[in-house]
Design a protein around this motif. Structure first.
Motif, PDB file in Angstrom:
ATOM      1  N   MET A  59       0.846  -1.197   0.000  1.00  0.00           N
ATOM      2  CA  MET A  59       0.000   0.000   0.000  1.00  0.00           C
ATOM      3  C   MET A  59       0.883   1.249   0.000  1.00  0.00           C
ATOM      4  N   THR A  60       0.619   2.188  -0.914  1.00  0.00           N
ATOM      5  CA  THR A  60       1.428   3.397  -1.021  1.00  0.00           C
ATOM      6  C   THR A  60       1.063   4.387   0.077  1.00  0.00           C
ATOM      7  N   THR A  61       2.075   4.945   0.714  1.00  0.00           N
ATOM      8  CA  THR A  61       1.870   5.910   1.793  1.00  0.00           C
ATOM      9  C   THR A  61       1.341   7.229   1.237  1.00  0.00           C
ATOM     10  N   THR A  62       0.422   7.852   1.978  1.00  0.00           N
ATOM     11  CA  THR A  62      -0.085   9.176   1.621  1.00  0.00           C
ATOM     12  C   THR A  62       0.398  10.182   2.656  1.00  0.00           C
ATOM     13  N   VAL A  63       1.010  11.263   2.178  1.00  0.00           N
ATOM     14  CA  VAL A  63       1.623  12.258   3.058  1.00  0.00           C
ATOM     15  C   VAL A  63       1.078  13.638   2.718  1.00  0.00           C
ATOM     16  N   PHE A  64       0.666  14.371   3.750  1.00  0.00           N
ATOM     17  CA  PHE A  64       0.277  15.771   3.595  1.00  0.00           C
ATOM     18  C   PHE A  64       1.520  16.621   3.831  1.00  0.00           C
ATOM     19  N   VAL A  65       1.903  17.407   2.834  1.00  0.00           N
ATOM     20  CA  VAL A  65       3.087  18.259   2.934  1.00  0.00           C
ATOM     21  C   VAL A  65       2.635  19.708   3.067  1.00  0.00           C
ATOM     22  N   ASP A  66       2.937  20.317   4.214  1.00  0.00           N
ATOM     23  CA  ASP A  66       2.661  21.739   4.377  1.00  0.00           C
ATOM     24  C   ASP A  66       3.809  22.510   3.729  1.00  0.00           C
ATOM     25  N   GLY A  67       3.559  23.056   2.544  1.00  0.00           N
ATOM     26  CA  GLY A  67       4.620  23.695   1.764  1.00  0.00           C
ATOM     27  C   GLY A  67       4.890  25.132   2.146  1.00  0.00           C
ATOM     28  N   ARG A  68       4.966  25.407   3.435  1.00  0.00           N
ATOM     29  CA  ARG A  68       5.230  26.774   3.898  1.00  0.00           C
ATOM     30  C   ARG A  68       6.493  27.350   3.266  1.00  0.00           C
ATOM     31  N   HIS A  73       2.204   9.043  -2.304  1.00  0.00           N
ATOM     32  CA  HIS A  73       1.066   9.904  -2.635  1.00  0.00           C
ATOM     33  C   HIS A  73       1.214  11.200  -1.835  1.00  0.00           C
ATOM     34  N   PHE A  74       1.398  12.316  -2.537  1.00  0.00           N
ATOM     35  CA  PHE A  74       1.585  13.595  -1.870  1.00  0.00           C
ATOM     36  C   PHE A  74       0.348  14.472  -2.013  1.00  0.00           C
ATOM     37  N   HIS A  75      -0.112  15.011  -0.877  1.00  0.00           N
ATOM     38  CA  HIS A  75      -1.086  16.092  -0.859  1.00  0.00           C
ATOM     39  C   HIS A  75      -0.307  17.339  -0.457  1.00  0.00           C
ATOM     40  N   LEU A  76      -0.028  18.219  -1.406  1.00  0.00           N
ATOM     41  CA  LEU A  76       0.777  19.406  -1.129  1.00  0.00           C
ATOM     42  C   LEU A  76      -0.122  20.600  -0.862  1.00  0.00           C
ATOM     43  N   PHE A  77       0.072  21.211   0.311  1.00  0.00           N
ATOM     44  CA  PHE A  77      -0.564  22.499   0.563  1.00  0.00           C
ATOM     45  C   PHE A  77       0.443  23.570   0.177  1.00  0.00           C
ATOM     46  N   HIS A  78       0.201  24.194  -0.965  1.00  0.00           N
ATOM     47  CA  HIS A  78       1.118  25.186  -1.521  1.00  0.00           C
ATOM     48  C   HIS A  78       0.888  26.568  -0.919  1.00  0.00           C
ATOM     49  N   MET A 123      -4.988  26.090   5.360  1.00  0.00           N
ATOM     50  CA  MET A 123      -4.177  24.892   5.548  1.00  0.00           C
ATOM     51  C   MET A 123      -4.894  23.887   6.445  1.00  0.00           C
ATOM     52  N   GLU A 124      -5.501  24.371   7.528  1.00  0.00           N
ATOM     53  CA  GLU A 124      -6.198  23.475   8.458  1.00  0.00           C
ATOM     54  C   GLU A 124      -7.339  22.737   7.756  1.00  0.00           C
ATOM     55  N   ARG A 125      -8.100  23.436   6.915  1.00  0.00           N
ATOM     56  CA  ARG A 125      -9.206  22.792   6.194  1.00  0.00           C
ATOM     57  C   ARG A 125      -8.684  21.728   5.233  1.00  0.00           C
ATOM     58  N   CYS A 126      -7.610  22.052   4.519  1.00  0.00           N
ATOM     59  CA  CYS A 126      -7.037  21.086   3.576  1.00  0.00           C
ATOM     60  C   CYS A 126      -6.500  19.859   4.312  1.00  0.00           C
ATOM     61  N   TRP A 127      -5.887  20.083   5.464  1.00  0.00           N
ATOM     62  CA  TRP A 127      -5.364  18.969   6.246  1.00  0.00           C
ATOM     63  C   TRP A 127      -6.493  18.058   6.724  1.00  0.00           C
ATOM     64  N   ARG A 128      -7.577  18.634   7.220  1.00  0.00           N
ATOM     65  CA  ARG A 128      -8.697  17.805   7.681  1.00  0.00           C
ATOM     66  C   ARG A 128      -9.270  16.975   6.536  1.00  0.00           C
ATOM     67  N   ALA A 129      -9.391  17.595   5.356  1.00  0.00           N
ATOM     68  CA  ALA A 129      -9.918  16.870   4.196  1.00  0.00           C
ATOM     69  C   ALA A 129      -8.981  15.727   3.803  1.00  0.00           C
ATOM     70  N   SER A 130      -7.684  15.982   3.824  1.00  0.00           N
ATOM     71  CA  SER A 130      -6.721  14.940   3.469  1.00  0.00           C
ATOM     72  C   SER A 130      -6.733  13.810   4.488  1.00  0.00           C
ATOM     73  N   HIS A 131      -6.847  14.175   5.763  1.00  0.00           N
ATOM     74  CA  HIS A 131      -6.867  13.146   6.800  1.00  0.00           C
ATOM     75  C   HIS A 131      -8.104  12.270   6.666  1.00  0.00           C
ATOM     76  N   ARG A 132      -9.246  12.877   6.369  1.00  0.00           N
ATOM     77  CA  ARG A 132     -10.467  12.085   6.170  1.00  0.00           C
ATOM     78  C   ARG A 132     -10.324  11.150   4.968  1.00  0.00           C
ATOM     79  N   ALA A 133      -9.495  11.558   3.998  1.00  0.00           N
ATOM     80  CA  ALA A 133      -9.290  10.737   2.799  1.00  0.00           C
ATOM     81  C   ALA A 133      -8.228   9.656   3.006  1.00  0.00           C
ATOM     82  N   GLY A 134      -7.684   9.555   4.225  1.00  0.00           N
ATOM     83  CA  GLY A 134      -6.747   8.479   4.531  1.00  0.00           C
ATOM     84  C   GLY A 134      -5.307   8.894   4.718  1.00  0.00           C
TER      85      GLY A 134
END
Length: 356
Positions: free
Chosen positions: A1-10, A36-41, A82-93
């Motif tokens: 299973m591929t890891t999914t990571v939320f990257v806060d691109g500050r 799998h990257f979820h980038l918050f730009h 950023m907080e909203r995007c993180w919550r959405a990504s976390h709900r998506a796994g």
């Protein structure tokens, strides 16, 4: 299973190119397709080519001149986004939050936290910066919540232990890489006429540019000094007849400057890693470096070292560098090419695996 990571691109809102933004860009590029990257730009200003990186999500808006002028207000606006995007990504796994510059969410929702650190310059020289207390507070908060802290040298690791009391097994070291773009010239290139020494980087106090200027004023050398980076400088003449020239350089011009230089002078009193000397070595350019632990760690025997407060010692090191043979240059090149972004990113990937 591929890891999914939320990257806060500050970091991509702090720098258009180079520095810590480049580190994170190169890591993401090296791991593209494997993670799998979820980038918050956010409100970003970077100039990187994101088309070469596979991103499952990329939430951001390039800064306009209006947004850039908002300064700190843009950071305030960015936080709830950023907080909203993180919550959405976390709900998506998404189960890992990767903090590129010490900003962490108010709630991790039982996810794991990886925090990047690059140096302890504020801690080592607190009086040089107006925001030292704020930076140290933010870093301490992030480190206290982190499952893993990744830094870029063994020297920086020891600084984290000294200043923050972090446990050694909480810290991972990922040495940086040298792009394959920085290489030996395909054909022999004549040195600059007139000959020049090269300085690359900012001129903040800890970068110790002052000793380079003292060297040119006191030793009567007739070589030019070409300065890349930092605020513009007016051209001037040294007592020995050489000139001080400031240039703005993209990677292509920087590579040409490395090829033509008699040597790179890197006089820093402190670094988290020190990438320009490795780039210079990769291009066959001799390196004159301050004798500090991190540069010894990174450059090994492939530099001429000097005491960063001693002009006579700097002069002796420059003279040794001017005598480098083709064999010595090739050895430096081969050594520099052992530092790859793929190897660096593999440490980050291993951290992700352990946190999953």
């Amino acid at each position: 299973m591929t890891t999914t990571v939320f990257v806060d691109g500050r970091v991509f809102g702090l720098e258009a190119r180079g520095g810590v933004s480049r580190v994170n860009y190169e890591w993401l590029k090296a791991l593209s397709g494997r993670i799998h990257f979820h980038l918050f730009h956010g409100f970003y200003q970077d100039m990187y080519d994101w088309s070469v990186i596979r991103l499952d999500r990329n939430d951001g808006v390039r800064r306009s001149s209006t947004i850039r002028g908002l300064g700190r207000l843009s950071l305030v606006m960015e936080r709830p986004w950023m907080e909203r995007c993180w919550r959405a990504s976390h709900r998506a796994g998404c189960s890992i939050f990767h903090a590129t510059y010490y900003r962490i969410p108010r709630s991790l929702h039982e996810a794991r936290l990886l925090v990047c650190d690059y140096d302890c310059i504020h801690e080592r020289y607190p009086d040089m910066f107006r925001d030292t207390k704020e930076v140290v507070k933010r870093k301490r908060h992030a480190f206290n919540h982190a499952d893993t802290v990744i830094t870029i040298s063994e020297s920086s690791k020891q600084d984290l232990i000294e200043f923050y009391g972090l446990q050694e097994d909480k810290i991972r070291v990922a040495h940086l890489g040298v792009s394959s773009f920085f290489r030996l010239p395909e054909e022999k290139i004549e040195k600059g006429n007139p000959p020049y020494l090269l300085y690359v980087g900012s001129r903040a106090t800890y970068k110790n540019f002052a000793i380079v200027e003292r060297f040119f004023r006191e030793t009567m050398t007739d070589m030019d000094l070409i300065v890349v980076g930092g605020p513009s400088l007016e051209e001037c003449r040294w007592p020995g007849g050489g000139r001080r020239l400031w240039v703005r350089a993209d990677d292509e011009r920087l590579r040409s400057l490395y090829w033509g230089a008699c040597a790179l002078i890197y006089p820093s009193m402190y670094e988290g890693f020190g990438l320009p000397p490795l780039e210079a070595l990769a291009c066959g350019c001799p390196v004159v470096a301050s004798d500090i632990p991190v540069l010894r760690e990174v450059l090994g025997e492939h530099a001429e070292y000097f005491s960063c407060t001693d002009v006579d010692d700097l002069e002796a090191a420059v003279n040794r560098a001017l005598g480098w043979t083709e064999k010595r240059r090739l050895e430096g090149h081969n050594y520099a090419k052992t530092y790859t972004w793929e190897r660096s990113a593999s440490v980050l990937q291993d951290c992700y695996r352990q946190l999953s």
